[in-house]
Design an enzyme around this catalytic site. Structure first.
Site, PDB file in Angstrom:
ATOM      1  N   ARG A  45       0.908  -1.269  -0.161  1.00  0.00           N
ATOM      2  CA  ARG A  45       0.287  -0.621   0.602  1.00  0.00           C
ATOM      3  C   ARG A  45       0.894   1.319   0.030  1.00  0.00           C
ATOM      4  NH1 ARG A  45      -4.609  -0.802   1.795  1.00  0.00           N
ATOM      5  NH2 ARG A  45      -6.498  -1.203   0.058  1.00  0.00           N
TER       6      ARG A  45
ATOM      7  N   GLN B 248      -0.598   2.719  -6.142  1.00  0.00           N
ATOM      8  CA  GLN B 248      -1.763   2.502  -5.953  1.00  0.00           C
ATOM      9  C   GLN B 248      -3.031   2.531  -7.023  1.00  0.00           C
ATOM     10  OE1 GLN B 248      -4.291   4.968  -3.418  1.00  0.00           O
ATOM     11  NE2 GLN B 248      -2.295   6.497  -2.934  1.00  0.00           N
TER      12      GLN B 248
ATOM     13  N   ASP C 247      -3.754  -1.361  -7.442  1.00  0.00           N
ATOM     14  CA  ASP C 247      -4.069  -1.382  -6.252  1.00  0.00           C
ATOM     15  C   ASP C 247      -5.673  -1.391  -6.530  1.00  0.00           C
ATOM     16  OD1 ASP C 247      -4.998  -1.778  -3.648  1.00  0.00           O
ATOM     17  OD2 ASP C 247      -3.930   0.043  -3.339  1.00  0.00           O
TER      18      ASP C 247
ATOM     19  N   SER D 138      -7.538  -1.055  -3.395  1.00  0.00           N
ATOM     20  CA  SER D 138      -8.588  -0.159  -3.551  1.00  0.00           C
ATOM     21  C   SER D 138      -9.758  -0.431  -4.390  1.00  0.00           C
ATOM     22  CB  SER D 138      -8.086   0.635  -3.689  1.00  0.00           C
ATOM     23  OG  SER D 138      -6.741   1.039  -2.293  1.00  0.00           O
TER      24      SER D 138
ATOM     25  N   TYR E 117      -2.534  -1.100   7.611  1.00  0.00           N
ATOM     26  CA  TYR E 117      -3.416  -1.277   7.530  1.00  0.00           C
ATOM     27  C   TYR E 117      -3.340  -1.287   9.227  1.00  0.00           C
ATOM     28  CZ  TYR E 117      -3.039  -3.656   3.339  1.00  0.00           C
ATOM     29  OH  TYR E 117      -3.184  -3.812   2.018  1.00  0.00           O
TER      30      TYR E 117
HETATM   31  N1  LIG Z   1      -6.099   8.446  -2.420  1.00  0.00           N
HETATM   32  C1  LIG Z   1      -6.279   7.777  -1.687  1.00  0.00           C
HETATM   33  O1  LIG Z   1      -7.117   6.460  -2.059  1.00  0.00           O
HETATM   34  C2  LIG Z   1      -5.168   7.377  -0.845  1.00  0.00           C
HETATM   35  C3  LIG Z   1      -5.297   6.760   0.520  1.00  0.00           C
HETATM   36  C4  LIG Z   1      -4.622   6.302   1.514  1.00  0.00           C
HETATM   37  C5  LIG Z   1      -3.905   7.026   2.168  1.00  0.00           C
HETATM   38  N2  LIG Z   1      -3.179   7.705   0.683  1.00  0.00           N
HETATM   39  C6  LIG Z   1      -1.929   8.398   0.341  1.00  0.00           C
HETATM   40  O2  LIG Z   1      -2.710   9.838   0.815  1.00  0.00           O
HETATM   41  C7  LIG Z   1      -1.506  10.468   0.458  1.00  0.00           C
HETATM   42  C8  LIG Z   1      -2.382  12.582  -0.492  1.00  0.00           C
HETATM   43  O3  LIG Z   1      -1.536  12.934  -1.196  1.00  0.00           O
HETATM   44  P1  LIG Z   1      -1.894  14.652  -0.898  1.00  0.00           P
HETATM   45  O4  LIG Z   1      -1.111  16.123  -1.329  1.00  0.00           O
HETATM   46  O5  LIG Z   1      -4.018  14.959  -0.751  1.00  0.00           O
HETATM   47  O6  LIG Z   1      -2.311  14.379   0.903  1.00  0.00           O
HETATM   48  P2  LIG Z   1      -1.303  15.040   1.617  1.00  0.00           P
HETATM   49  O7  LIG Z   1       0.438  14.321   1.189  1.00  0.00           O
HETATM   50  O8  LIG Z   1      -1.233  13.864   2.846  1.00  0.00           O
HETATM   51  O9  LIG Z   1      -0.685  16.099   3.016  1.00  0.00           O
HETATM   52  C9  LIG Z   1      -1.942  16.817   3.177  1.00  0.00           C
HETATM   53  C10 LIG Z   1      -0.915  18.065   4.008  1.00  0.00           C
HETATM   54  O10 LIG Z   1      -2.861  18.376   4.360  1.00  0.00           O
HETATM   55  C11 LIG Z   1      -2.067  19.362   5.345  1.00  0.00           C
HETATM   56  N3  LIG Z   1      -3.466  19.844   5.975  1.00  0.00           N
HETATM   57  C12 LIG Z   1      -3.598  19.267   7.293  1.00  0.00           C
HETATM   58  N4  LIG Z   1      -4.700  19.522   7.192  1.00  0.00           N
HETATM   59  C13 LIG Z   1      -4.351  20.748   6.867  1.00  0.00           C
HETATM   60  C14 LIG Z   1      -5.791  22.299   7.486  1.00  0.00           C
HETATM   61  N5  LIG Z   1      -6.919  21.537   8.049  1.00  0.00           N
HETATM   62  N6  LIG Z   1      -5.685  23.003   6.757  1.00  0.00           N
HETATM   63  C15 LIG Z   1      -4.774  23.029   5.912  1.00  0.00           C
HETATM   64  N7  LIG Z   1      -3.716  22.337   4.730  1.00  0.00           N
HETATM   65  C16 LIG Z   1      -4.055  20.775   6.033  1.00  0.00           C
HETATM   66  C17 LIG Z   1      -1.240  19.263   6.094  1.00  0.00           C
HETATM   67  O11 LIG Z   1       0.054  19.573   6.453  1.00  0.00           O
HETATM   68  P3  LIG Z   1      -0.312  20.590   7.537  1.00  0.00           P
HETATM   69  O12 LIG Z   1      -0.347  19.426   8.671  1.00  0.00           O
HETATM   70  O13 LIG Z   1       1.303  21.214   7.599  1.00  0.00           O
HETATM   71  O14 LIG Z   1      -1.289  21.777   7.389  1.00  0.00           O
HETATM   72  C18 LIG Z   1      -0.349  17.538   4.688  1.00  0.00           C
HETATM   73  O15 LIG Z   1       0.909  17.629   4.412  1.00  0.00           O
HETATM   74  C19 LIG Z   1      -0.673  10.194  -0.594  1.00  0.00           C
HETATM   75  O16 LIG Z   1       0.421   9.925  -0.383  1.00  0.00           O
HETATM   76  C20 LIG Z   1      -1.380   9.225  -1.099  1.00  0.00           C
HETATM   77  O17 LIG Z   1      -1.138   8.481  -1.147  1.00  0.00           O
HETATM   78  C21 LIG Z   1      -4.104   7.934  -0.889  1.00  0.00           C
HETATM   79  N1  LIG Z   2      -1.036   4.475   0.431  1.00  0.00           N
HETATM   80  C1  LIG Z   2      -2.144   4.119  -0.558  1.00  0.00           C
HETATM   81  O1  LIG Z   2      -1.637   3.890  -1.493  1.00  0.00           O
HETATM   82  C2  LIG Z   2      -3.053   3.551   0.285  1.00  0.00           C
HETATM   83  C3  LIG Z   2      -4.452   3.101  -0.838  1.00  0.00           C
HETATM   84  C4  LIG Z   2      -5.311   2.351  -0.043  1.00  0.00           C
HETATM   85  C5  LIG Z   2      -5.247   2.039   1.342  1.00  0.00           C
HETATM   86  N2  LIG Z   2      -4.279   3.006   2.002  1.00  0.00           N
HETATM   87  C6  LIG Z   2      -4.464   2.718   2.884  1.00  0.00           C
HETATM   88  O2  LIG Z   2      -3.948   1.622   3.602  1.00  0.00           O
HETATM   89  C7  LIG Z   2      -5.163   1.059   4.689  1.00  0.00           C
HETATM   90  C8  LIG Z   2      -6.007  -0.130   4.577  1.00  0.00           C
HETATM   91  O3  LIG Z   2      -7.427   0.449   3.707  1.00  0.00           O
HETATM   92  P1  LIG Z   2      -7.986  -0.522   3.667  1.00  0.00           P
HETATM   93  O4  LIG Z   2      -9.498  -0.535   3.524  1.00  0.00           O
HETATM   94  O5  LIG Z   2      -7.355  -1.538   2.433  1.00  0.00           O
HETATM   95  O6  LIG Z   2      -8.141  -1.700   4.530  1.00  0.00           O
HETATM   96  P2  LIG Z   2      -9.290  -3.146   5.497  1.00  0.00           P
HETATM   97  O7  LIG Z   2      -9.710  -4.005   3.634  1.00  0.00           O
HETATM   98  O8  LIG Z   2      -7.874  -4.306   5.246  1.00  0.00           O
HETATM   99  O9  LIG Z   2      -9.332  -2.483   5.985  1.00  0.00           O
HETATM  100  C9  LIG Z   2     -10.787  -2.326   6.447  1.00  0.00           C
HETATM  101  C10 LIG Z   2     -11.110  -0.910   7.505  1.00  0.00           C
HETATM  102  O10 LIG Z   2     -11.222  -1.864   8.705  1.00  0.00           O
HETATM  103  C11 LIG Z   2     -10.590  -1.440   9.694  1.00  0.00           C
HETATM  104  N3  LIG Z   2     -10.663  -2.003  11.116  1.00  0.00           N
HETATM  105  C12 LIG Z   2      -9.859  -3.967  11.473  1.00  0.00           C
HETATM  106  N4  LIG Z   2     -10.112  -3.876  12.097  1.00  0.00           N
HETATM  107  C13 LIG Z   2     -11.224  -3.371  12.633  1.00  0.00           C
HETATM  108  C14 LIG Z   2     -12.219  -2.654  13.558  1.00  0.00           C
HETATM  109  N5  LIG Z   2     -11.527  -4.461  14.836  1.00  0.00           N
HETATM  110  N6  LIG Z   2     -12.861  -2.061  13.830  1.00  0.00           N
HETATM  111  C15 LIG Z   2     -12.548  -1.781  12.999  1.00  0.00           C
HETATM  112  N7  LIG Z   2     -12.431  -1.098  12.015  1.00  0.00           N
HETATM  113  C16 LIG Z   2     -11.178  -2.004  11.928  1.00  0.00           C
HETATM  114  C17 LIG Z   2      -9.275  -0.850   9.432  1.00  0.00           C
HETATM  115  O11 LIG Z   2      -8.458  -0.689   9.771  1.00  0.00           O
HETATM  116  C18 LIG Z   2      -8.996  -0.460   8.237  1.00  0.00           C
HETATM  117  O12 LIG Z   2      -9.703   0.512   7.933  1.00  0.00           O
HETATM  118  C19 LIG Z   2      -6.019   2.825   5.186  1.00  0.00           C
HETATM  119  O13 LIG Z   2      -4.947   3.322   6.129  1.00  0.00           O
HETATM  120  C20 LIG Z   2      -5.778   2.970   4.434  1.00  0.00           C
HETATM  121  O14 LIG Z   2      -5.470   4.452   4.116  1.00  0.00           O
HETATM  122  C21 LIG Z   2      -3.420   3.432   1.682  1.00  0.00           C
END
Ligand SMILES: NC(=O)c1ccc[n+]([C@@H]2O[C@H](COP(=O)([O-])OP(=O)(O)OC[C@H]3O[C@@H](n4cnc5c(N)ncnc54)[C@H](OP(=O)(O)O)[C@@H]3O)[C@@H](O)[C@H]2O)c1
Ligand SMILES: NC(=O)c1ccc[n+]([C@@H]2O[C@H](COP(=O)([O-])OP(=O)(O)OC[C@H]3O[C@@H](n4cnc5c(N)ncnc54)[C@H](O)[C@@H]3O)[C@@H](O)[C@H]2O)c1
Ligand SMILES: NC(=O)c1ccc[n+]([C@@H]2O[C@H](COP(=O)([O-])OP(=O)(O)OC[C@H]3O[C@@H](n4cnc5c(N)ncnc54)[C@H](OP(=O)(O)O)[C@@H]3O)[C@@H](O)[C@H]2O)c1
Ligand SMILES: NC(=O)c1ccc[n+]([C@@H]2O[C@H](COP(=O)([O-])OP(=O)(O)OC[C@H]3O[C@@H](n4cnc5c(N)ncnc54)[C@H](O)[C@@H]3O)[C@@H](O)[C@H]2O)c1
Lengths: 461, 93, 378, 378, 461, 93
Positions: D121, D126, D129, D132, D227
């Protein structure tokens, strides 16, 4: 009557200097006012020996010019401090010169107060005191800004020391001008006043932290205005009184405004011990960062023709979608082309940005996916990054070892100017530094996204 | 009403005017405004001018010339440095 | 103390009931003696016991013959009419233009009929307005059904696995049902385009953030009582032409266009349906009046070259508990005008009563229906 | 030029396909020779002709034996494994922890397997993925199904026929599917309450405007790779206690809580289901891993004392065209890492490839699965 | 020195008077400043005959008081005009009195300018001219406001007439004071100046429409300040100069601001012919309607403890839901209890208000149905009706023949104050008049709902 | 500098001050502010005071008294009427 023109130029100049859009002309008006004042004065003094005048003006002018052209951008505050010291010193010297010419050199009968008149004598003391203290205080401020003098040394019973200095200085001056009939004694006492005044400036500034120096300089600047006004009283020169007083009063207000902006009270600043060194920085990971406020950003945006907004997780976290839409609407109303660039992984779930922007009813037509818009950044005037971080991090492209290496990013750097709205320099999801923030054309707008955007929207409408 | 009293009137009015003149200054203008005001406080230059109108180099003339030089540095340098700061803004002029 | 009987619906697919424990309780408080036919609420999830708790008696169909007031949802069947004693007040939907012989039978049997669809559309009668309450539900449901039927996300998503374009929903007719469909589809993130022929509809559609499809050179075709006028074939032709593009790109078309007491306008031709993307859905809420789509079959969902055509006239019966709760309140509000301390008084000077009165004193009171029976059109 | 074969899915209820004309076209452009098994896209509405147009050949199952790369959606059946020639690269979901013998068979047959659920992840992966992309769809779908099943409006309405209270939806697990369910239910106007055990989930839920149900004294239970950690019974007990009230007032409960390669946590007890209002719905997206609700039956919708319990693991197959389009893109993105001008190169130094590699060179490469096979737990 | 106190009171008084929250104290400060000025002057003139002074002050004070207590609320502008005329007349009379006492009664040698000094003589003329024109102009303005003089009579070649009057007046005055050595001739010429000045005022105001009178009065007010300053020059009274000038300048700015608010230019107003009668009204169906702007409404809202917002179709039509939520949020942040009252048939479809308010994410807890909230209006400080009409129309209850008779309505009248936001007085769906708008405690905020609410929100935050 | 010139300084400064004093006036305050300013322009009352300090009723004294009465009406009535207008606002005082 010409003097009135000079005053008008000063008034309008200061007024314009306090508004972003007119600041530069304001400075020009002030300079014109000053030129006019000099010309008037030369006309008034009539046909005299110009030797000293010409050489004084020439030497002073060249030195001033030299100092400025040699200054680096980062040294500006120090230079302002130095100039300010010179201004104070000049007032003190004018007062001393008057004293010498009218009292010491004439060596007439009676006290100086009798020679000069009581008002002139009293304001002469004020002029020396304020001017000299401004000089020494400004020197201290410059040294602190440069880091030559560091820390916030505590002076024991500082208030008492200060009081003693003030009282003894004023006493020496008063005796010298009001009581002493002997020019020699009088001049000795005046020198005493001078010394005490210099010490006052040092004691005032020494314990104040470097970060508070701008406030201190502003305060000293207000003082040097007052010193000029005092000189005006001593010389019965109304133009001097008026200009000095206006700048003294305006400087005081500015000082107050600066304190409010720093969330400090003036007293607080003057008590000192705060503020650390001027070059302190919380975010040691980063090199120099440029930050600005909404008004400046609005000014730049107004001049733009094309703007791309890049939302990220921070937009959703701040629930700033409506505010972002308001900004977009305001820009569109001004004829700016506005688009939103949506990175596929922005936010924390697939389509997160779509969900929140739909809540704010941003029309779908404004939303563009990364592949569609990435090549357009190069032709874009301004990009506003709202709470996005990883998705605009050039490390993905430039640093093969980065955890996000290889992820396609929005190429916001290509735009002419980039504003980044976030609360701090903290990293995003991937937990890494973002070199975008250090770029020369990037300006940070620190704050909660909703608050900053609300501010921006109201500036733009 | 004596001339001194009138000068006080003038002083008070000028002070009120100075206070009213500046209301709300955007943070980015704090330094330039301070710098411009600082240059303006070099107005003491006109005081110095009135004191160095004789040829003979007496203490007072030397002091006055010192004042003149310093005040001129303040004025000239101050306006230049302010302009330099403001030139970065690039807003419509 | 009049006796009010709540019938058990017998029409195919009808799952609603004309009273709920909540309204029964209110009737009982107002000195009305309520009898519920055994099992009347079953399909809506209300069992006899709940009615009894609320103060009703349970009886079989025969109780209807003793009733002063009979309330029903669906238009009365011949059996029901046969059971009613002369002078009984029947309150129900009647669909009079589709059931002219029932209307005649009611008149002949000297039944006083208040027809729910004839209640005037005035502000103060809105609490009795069952057309509105049921249409609102149908409008909501139509979007839920469309979303369920479609192999397509409604909202726009830009994700790592590519961009998903939003669904396009075309809504024909922006009355109560249409507007609710618009609102629900907008909520779900679809692109919504709407057509109507009343001028006011345009702003109403805009107030929900959807776009309006203009018919070139259309005048305002608002008719009596805020309803639409029936339009001529020439206009319909132009309207269909204006709709063609929108329909051809629509994943779902929800049709709600109706003219009171008239067949529904034919807005979707076979060719238009065939031009829709495969997997598309047409939901025809006007099915009962002939449908806005030529292909609509009232009885079943049909699949025409990959496009599913769903008749929507029975959507309230998809959510019978919710629909019954609303309908029962409408019935109660209307009867509150008519029942005075438990006794029936038909005040024909009252605008609402006069408007909704279908048969009374052995005659057909509503002029339009009477005119239809005497052969003429409207 | 490697040959890539797209299998026809045989698992019950599986309607997706691992490639679409869009991805086939991209493969062909990248010098991959694509063969689609006859009828592979039929259930997803893609006929052979469309694949042929995109540049694929159509063949029967036997083509699989000649393939260099085989792509599939569902975990491989024994039949499929039997067809694969040694050295073939198989890319598919594998559900390895539920199909340990298949994994062993793959290793024994010297198949190189890239398991879609093992893709790390990380941000750059992504686009590959599939967990997702499919979870997002399931989350959306779960709300549509709930709205379809419920005899209840989702939004609040204050109308002339009375006020309709909004539906309450409880979402358990705020991962990808859970967040999308939250967003969709919020859009439709429901009151949404969410539980998760990762600290970050709290803010993520707030970013969608929903409320979070706190478990008293909970620490952050985020585990490896973002996770969740598996929790002990004591914690589960406390969590269920914290959920009881919310569930008892919920019209719909959507459960999505999962732990990778582990059984899903049991969050809904029988008593909790029984406390729900009649007519309620439970949608269990974790059904495949045992379900978050004790009563969930993977095979069918059951009705437990008026509450319907719907297994949701097959929701992507409800919208096979949409789901396949996303899955096919994920597959293509992953293979783009692995195929170099049409040739397969497995670079085990690449984080993504190494992470998703299940079997290779005759062995089981993934350590956790290997450990499960050698008897130990995780 | 006390005079400085008086000036300070004037400065702070005017400043506070221009801000809603401090206006009343501002007026008090002005009054205090005036009292101080009178006291100072009495102290300065020293031990004199107080007969005239006391009776003048007493008579003037009582008359002023009487006029005010007898005035009806609607007559305020007329009264201001009248007072203004008195002020101008007083300045002219002071100048005349000075002329008589120093020139006519002394009957010394030489011209008046020689007796009084040139500055005093010149400003004396200015004082008479401005003061007398202010008097006659103010009288005209009052008559126009009362409707005694109606229409906008065109004076042929008005500019020329005006010029002739000004020139001949000034000429008469100048000759009288600078050239004539005979007091009798001089006084005759001064009377000529007086007459010309009076005519100037008439010619200035006569062709200007009644609706523009406030601007005219403000301008005349600025003039009377200048007349006072001129008197100050004539009497060498600095306090008079300063106070008169400040009020003259401030009055000019105020005039300008009023013009901008009316979307007119000052020149435009002065050319006249516009403006019709002051009592014009477009909406003949309605009796007197009170309307206000967002700032005034914000002030009232800030003081409220409980507010109920009643949305209607206009809220949806303007898509003002986010703006409404912003206002609610701002009020809640100030500790005000805010609820939304949803009428069952508000809007154009069942649940219309719920749909649009949900878009703006107004929390469900804030929404209350009619039956739940209707009895609470009586204990509510302020109701804000946003684009609703029929659902708050008391005709449903009070007029049995109304088309909406019998429909339950939201009883907003019961609240202490009702603000209604809509674009005009046009009816709603039912097409009928709404007597709510005429209620004494109802204030209309005319405009598009989104715009008004945006404005309100920014005033409140 | 002559006293007349200083008066001009004073005048100019006062004018600047007056201009700066008033920036943005909410429409609801237009009339009260005008009214208050109008009362203030009755400051001419202090001019009248200096002219009626003798007992003998001459023309100048009568004119002066007339001025005094009118100016006092302006001042007293003006402040009262302004206060009356403002009393309706009810904002925090
Ligand atoms: N799209 C998906 O499905 C998914 C799922 C899971 C993870 N991700 C990951 O999440 C990231 C997404 O990138 P992104 O650029 O959208 O977000 P990001 O890289 O997580 O950055 C978000 C920024 O928002 C700022 N922020 C937080 N709260 C704020 C507020 N109230 N006001 C102003 N700024 C605020 C934070 O900086 P400050 O704290 O300085 O304010 C933070 O640096 C990627 O790394 C991606 O892989 C994506
Ligand atoms: N960086 C990336 O590229 C990327 C992409 C997709 C998801 N993610 C992250 O991966 C993580 C997992 O996502 P997912 O949807 O595949 O998870 P998943 O399908 O494994 O689980 C779904 C959700 O169930 C929750 N869960 C597990 N046990 C639980 C319990 N006892 N009670 C309540 N909730 C419980 C988990 O915390 C998770 O949020 C998340 O943090 C998501 O943001 C990251
Ligand atoms: N709820 C339903 O199901 C339904 C269905 C059909 C009809 N109705 C009827 O509709 C009416 C609803 O009552 P209501 O009070 O909500 O609405 P209303 O009585 O129709 O009044 C709406 C008001 O909003 C104002 N308005 C319109 N656009 C505006 C804008 N952009 N900004 C500000 N104001 C604007 C209009 O006044 P200006 O033009 O002066 O701005 C109008 O008077 C009832 O009569 C009801 O019976 C209801
Ligand atoms: N005042 C009230 O109390 C009240 C209550 C409910 C509805 N109404 C009004 O009643 C009116 C009718 O509402 P309804 O939903 O019962 O109407 P309906 O069911 O009779 O018709 C539905 C819609 O179809 C439209 N339509 C008819 N022919 C069409 C065509 N050829 N093409 C496109 N659209 C066509 C109609 O204009 C109407 O908007 C609306 O104006 C509504 O606002 C008023």
């Amino acid at each position: 009557m010409l003097a009135l023109g000079s005053i008008a130029l000063f008034v309008f100049g200061l007024k314009r200097l306090s508004r972003v859009r007119t600041a530069r002309t304001g400075n020009g008006l002030l300079a014109a006012g000053m030129l006019l004042a000099v010309v008037i004065t030369l006309l008034e003094v009539g046909r005299v020996d110009y030797r000293w005048i010409v050489s004084g003006l020439a030497i002073g002018g060249s030195i001033g010019w030299l100092i400025v052209v040699r200054a680096k951008a980062t040294q500006m505050p120090e230079i302002v401090a130095r100039f300010n010291g010179f201004g104070g010193a000049a007032s003190a010297l004018v007062a001393l010169s008057l004293f010498w010419s009218e009292v010491v050199e004439r060596a007439g009968d009676g006290t100086a107060a009798e020679t000069l008149g009581a008002t002139a004598a009293a304001t002469l003391i004020a002029s020396v005191l304020i001017g000299a203290a401004t000089l020494s205080g400004s020197i201290m401020a410059e040294l602190k800004l440069r880091g030559t003098v560091e820390g916030t040394p505590r002076i024991p019973v500082r208030a008492v020391v200060m009081l003693v200095l003030l009282v003894s200085g004023a006493a020496a001056g008063s005796i010298g001008l009001f009581a002493s009939e002997d020019p020699a004694t009088a001049s000795l006492l005046v020198v005493g006043l001078l010394v005490a005044s210099v010490l006052v400036g040092v004691v005032l500034v020494l314990p104040i932290g470097g970060a508070d120096m701008p406030v201190v300089i502003s305060l000293l600047n207000s003082f040097s205005g007052l010193a000029a006004a005092a000189t005006g009283f001593a010389l019965s020169n109304h133009l001097l009184i008026i200009a000095g007083t206006i700048v003294g009063a305006a400087g005081l207000i500015l000082t107050q405004i600066m304190c409010v902006a720093m969330n400090r009270s003036l007293l607080n600043v003057l008590i000192g011990g705060f503020g650390g060194s001027a070059s302190d920085s919380d975010q040691s990971d980063y090199g120099p960062i440029m930050s600005a406020d909404a008004e400046s950003a609005a000014m730049v945006l107004e001049a733009a023709q094309s703007v791309i907004i890049v939302p990220g997780y921070g937009l959703a976290a701040a629930r700033a979608q409506n505010a972002a839409h308001d900004v977009a609407r305001a820009l569109i109303a001004r004829g700016v082309t506005v688009r939103f660039a949506i990175h596929p992984v922005a936010g924390r779930m697939p389509g997160h940005m779509n969900v929140v922007l739909a809540e704010a009813e941003v029309p779908y037509e404004l939303l563009h996916e990364m592949s569609e818009i990435n090549q357009d950044f190069a032709h874009t005037d301004v990009v506003i990054v709202i709470g996005a971080n990883d998705v605009v991090n050039p490390a993905a492209r430039d640093e093969p070892d980065s955890p996000i290496a290889g992820m396609p990013i929005l190429d916001v750097e290509q735009a002419r100017r980039v504003f980044v709205i976030k609360r701090s320099l903290s990293p995003g999801y991937a937990g890494i530094k973002n070199a975008l923030f250090e770029r020369e054309h990037t300006v940070m707008l620190f704050g909660d996204a909703k608050e900053v955007l609300d501010d921006l929207a109201s500036q733009l409408s | 009403m004596g001339p001194a009293l009138v000068s006080v009137y003038v002083f008070v009015l000028a002070a009120f005017l100075g206070f009213e003149l500046i209301n709300k200054v955007p943070p980015m203008l704090h330094t330039p405004l301070m710098s411009g005001a600082n240059a303006m406080s070099g107005v003491t230059v006109i005081g110095a001018l009135t004191l160095v109108i004789v040829a003979a180099p007496s203490t007072s003339v030397l002091l006055g010339t010192g004042a003149l030089i310093l005040a001129t540095i303040n004025v000239v340098g101050g306006f230049l440095v302010t302009d330099k700061m403001l030139s970065n803004f690039g807003g419509r002029k | 103390m009049a006796r009010l009987v709540v019938v058990r619906e017998t029409a195919a697919g009808e799952r609603r009931v004309a009273a709920t424990p909540e309204t029964v309780r209110k009737f009982v408080e107002a000195n009305v003696d309520v009898t519920v036919v055994d099992g009347a609420g079953a399909a809506a999830g209300i069992d006899n016991a709940q009615f009894v708790d609320a103060g009703a008696q349970i009886a079989d169909d025969r109780a209807i013959s003793d009733a002063a007031v009979v309330v029903s949802v669906a238009p009365p069947s011949a059996e029901l009419v046969a059971l009613l004693a002369p002078g009984t007040l029947l309150v129900s939907f009647t669909a009079p233009h589709r059931n002219l012989d029932t209307v005649q039978a009611l008149a002949a049997a000297n039944i006083t009929t208040l027809s729910m669809e004839l209640i005037p559309r005035i502000s103060r009668a809105q609490s009795m307005d069952a057309l509105s309450s049921q249409a609102n539900l149908s409008g909501y449901r139509s979007v839920i059904v469309a979303a369920y039927q479609l192999d397509k996300y409604f909202p726009l998503f830009m994700t790592a696995a590519g961009t998903i374009r939003p669904a396009t929903v075309v809504v024909l007719g922006a009355g109560v049902a249409g507007l609710q469909a618009v609102a629900t589809a907008k909520r779900l993130g679809a692109i919504v385009k709407v057509s109507d022929i009343r001028e006011a509809a345009k702003q109403e559609v805009a107030s929900l953030g959807a776009t309006f499809i203009d018919v070139p050179d259309a005048e305002d075709l608002t008719g009596e009582g805020g309803y639409a006028q029936e339009v001529d074939d020439d206009f319909l032709e132009r309207q269909r032409a204006a709709l063609t593009d929108a329909v051809a790109s629509a994943h779902a078309v929800i049709t709600t266009a109706q003219i009171p007491l008239r067949p529904a306008p034919e807005l979707l031709t076979q060719a238009m349906v065939e031009a829709m993307p495969a997997g598309g859905v047409v939901i025809d809420l006007a099915a009962a009046d002939g449908g806005n789509c030529v292909l609509t079959d009232t009885e079943r969902v049909i699949d025409h070259e990959g496009v599913r055509i769903v008749p929507g006239h029975d959507f309230p019966s998809h959510m019978p508990a919710e629909a019954s709760a609303l309908y029962a309140r409408n019935i109660h509000a209307l009867l509150s005008q008519v029942l005075d301390n438990g006794d029936v008084t038909i005040d024909t000077t009252d605008e609402v009563v006069a408007g909704s009165l279908l048969t009374h004193d052995g005659g057909i009171v509503n002029e339009r229906i009477a005119a239809m029976l005497t052969g003429g059109g409207v």
